[in-house]
Design an enzyme around this catalytic site. Sequence first.
Site, PDB file in Angstrom:
ATOM      1  N   GLU A 190      42.457  32.218  32.490  1.00 29.20           N
ATOM      2  CA  GLU A 190      41.555  31.419  33.324  1.00 29.20           C
ATOM      3  C   GLU A 190      40.174  32.053  33.491  1.00 29.20           C
ATOM      4  OE1 GLU A 190      43.496  30.417  37.001  1.00 29.20           O
ATOM      5  OE2 GLU A 190      45.094  29.370  35.939  1.00 29.20           O
ATOM      6  N   ASP A 209      57.132  52.910  20.145  1.00 33.27           N
ATOM      7  CA  ASP A 209      57.150  51.470  19.864  1.00 33.27           C
ATOM      8  C   ASP A 209      57.071  50.656  21.155  1.00 33.27           C
ATOM      9  OD1 ASP A 209      57.540  51.739  17.041  1.00 33.27           O
ATOM     10  OD2 ASP A 209      59.598  52.354  17.462  1.00 33.27           O
ATOM     11  N   ASP A 244      57.084  57.165  24.896  1.00 31.79           N
ATOM     12  CA  ASP A 244      57.786  56.354  23.916  1.00 31.79           C
ATOM     13  C   ASP A 244      56.704  55.843  22.948  1.00 31.79           C
ATOM     14  OD1 ASP A 244      59.832  54.588  22.798  1.00 31.79           O
ATOM     15  OD2 ASP A 244      58.635  53.016  23.726  1.00 31.79           O
TER      16      ASP A 244
HETATM   17  N1  RBF Z   1      45.566  34.935  41.164  1.00 33.32           N
HETATM   18  C1  RBF Z   1      46.414  35.776  41.772  1.00 33.32           C
HETATM   19  O1  RBF Z   1      47.504  35.362  42.152  1.00 33.32           O
HETATM   20  N2  RBF Z   1      46.092  37.084  41.987  1.00 33.32           N
HETATM   21  C2  RBF Z   1      44.900  37.604  41.612  1.00 33.32           C
HETATM   22  O2  RBF Z   1      44.664  38.788  41.829  1.00 33.32           O
HETATM   23  C3  RBF Z   1      43.962  36.738  40.998  1.00 33.32           C
HETATM   24  N3  RBF Z   1      42.729  37.189  40.628  1.00 33.32           N
HETATM   25  C4  RBF Z   1      41.856  36.344  40.018  1.00 33.32           C
HETATM   26  C5  RBF Z   1      40.611  36.812  39.619  1.00 33.32           C
HETATM   27  C6  RBF Z   1      39.704  35.979  38.999  1.00 33.32           C
HETATM   28  C7  RBF Z   1      38.370  36.518  38.593  1.00 33.32           C
HETATM   29  C8  RBF Z   1      40.029  34.607  38.774  1.00 33.32           C
HETATM   30  C9  RBF Z   1      39.067  33.690  38.121  1.00 33.32           C
HETATM   31  C10 RBF Z   1      41.265  34.140  39.162  1.00 33.32           C
HETATM   32  C11 RBF Z   1      42.191  34.986  39.792  1.00 33.32           C
HETATM   33  N4  RBF Z   1      43.432  34.537  40.202  1.00 33.32           N
HETATM   34  C12 RBF Z   1      44.329  35.386  40.787  1.00 33.32           C
HETATM   35  C13 RBF Z   1      43.913  33.265  39.654  1.00 33.32           C
HETATM   36  C14 RBF Z   1      43.764  32.110  40.545  1.00 33.32           C
HETATM   37  O3  RBF Z   1      44.960  32.075  41.283  1.00 33.32           O
HETATM   38  C15 RBF Z   1      43.676  30.909  39.617  1.00 33.32           C
HETATM   39  O4  RBF Z   1      42.491  30.979  38.909  1.00 33.32           O
HETATM   40  C16 RBF Z   1      43.765  29.645  40.419  1.00 33.32           C
HETATM   41  O5  RBF Z   1      45.084  29.477  40.764  1.00 33.32           O
HETATM   42  C17 RBF Z   1      43.353  28.422  39.591  1.00 33.32           C
HETATM   43  O6  RBF Z   1      44.427  28.023  38.799  1.00 33.32           O
HETATM   44 MG    MG Z   2      41.302  26.157  36.133  1.00 29.31          MG
END
Ligand code: RBF
Ligand code: MG
Length: 396
Positions: free
Chosen positions: A320, A25, A23
């Site tokens: 984040e 778009d 696809d």
């Molecule tokens: N949250 C997830 O639910 N699954 C992930 O695979 C995941 N990987 C992350 C990888 C990195 C490098 C960072 C910094 C955060 C990741 N988080 C992931 C987010 C994490 O849940 C979040 O930063 C904390 O909840 C702080 O709010």
């Molecule tokens: Mg934070």
Amino acid sequence: MAADDSDAQLSAKIAHVSHIVFDLDGTLLDTESIADEVLAIVLTRHGKVWDGRGAQNRMGKRPLEAAAAVIQDYGLACTPLELNLEVLELLQERWKNARTLPGAVRLIKHFYSHGIPMAIASSSPARNIKIKLCHQEGWTEYFPVVVAGDMVENGKPAPDIFLEAASRLNVEPIKCLVIEDAPAGVLAAKAAGMQVVAVPSIPSKDARPQYSSADVIYSSLLDFQPEVWGFPSLNDRIGGAIPIEPWYMGGPVIKGFGRGSKLLGTPTANLPTSAFSNHLASHVCGIYIGWAGLANRGVYKMVMSVGWNPYFDNKEKAVEPWILHDFSEDFYGEELRLIVVGYVRPEANFTTLEDLVERIHEDGRVAKAALDMNPFSDYAEDSYLTTPLPVSMSSN
Ligand code: RBF
Ligand code: MG
Ligand code: ADP
């Protein structure tokens, strides 16, 4: 279960294919954010407010059918034809600005270099497809077969357009893999008896149910693994990360959920999603690496997650960045600049917090090593990281 495990299982149960039908778009080109912009203008003229509502009803359909959906969703007092004339005029002058979606060019070039035949099956009229393709370098050559919405009797979700593509590719439908962003397109491809990869372009964490008939759902084209379908695999990772067209983004560090430092031991300097350009805001999810600049502190390596953090099931999408440096204090409100240069993996769900933390640390190790390598290392010197934002931009 982590995302990588399922790919091996997937590979075992999926029949191999020989041809790809894309696809256009919302799958290869970000025309959705252009359509959004135009609909906002047009609805204002009609005394309505465009809020993105009904995007699913409109997406993937032919112009008149899409217009009918908008008219119904917003209670407009005009005909689909009238609405289309208004919309088309504004759209046409913007198509040349349509940008490719993350991972699109990488994928097309990979298939092309391996001689894998590709087609486009798009609900747009042929004339409009031509305009869009000719603004992308090499695309008319990559896609010798183009089937347009006005070349078939019934539009998506009817199978006509994909059957026509298979016929022009001179291949059985069952040997075709369709890559689609819209629910109507997924249904059409399935009705044609093809395999389907869905890469939803709806900015929502609840998109999945509408794509349930797809064989696989990816949050990004960067997650596509050609070997699952019997194609040569992509081997372009450098130090564990896929190089991407760099994204320049920045904004004030905002308070997030307070879990980073306390729960995980990996503080994240949350950014508002508005730090992304319109183009990227809805299309980017996953774990990325890059460089972070704090005006009065320095430039650091960083690894970041973008998405809804499946483990915590956030309501809002979060950006984040974990800056890979020990700071002794918080820096809320300070301007953070990022150059995102590589992709590591999709967001995954984990059964335990320990598994999540272990994976985040693994991502950190990948980032530290990869960012020392070309082409990732080059961007550390980029002046974007240390230039303060103009006052007009930093105020919101
Ligand atoms: N949250 C997830 O639910 N699954 C992930 O695979 C995941 N990987 C992350 C990888 C990195 C490098 C960072 C910094 C955060 C990741 N988080 C992931 C987010 C994490 O849940 C979040 O930063 C904390 O909840 C702080 O709010
Ligand atoms: Mg934070
Ligand atoms: P929240 O996400 O609610 O802001 P966190 O526990 O994730 O809370 O902490 C994030 C804050 O910690 C950042 O906004 C920043 O001010 C600070 N901080 C300290 N060290 C780091 C780091 N290495 N990377 C990112 N932020 C850091």
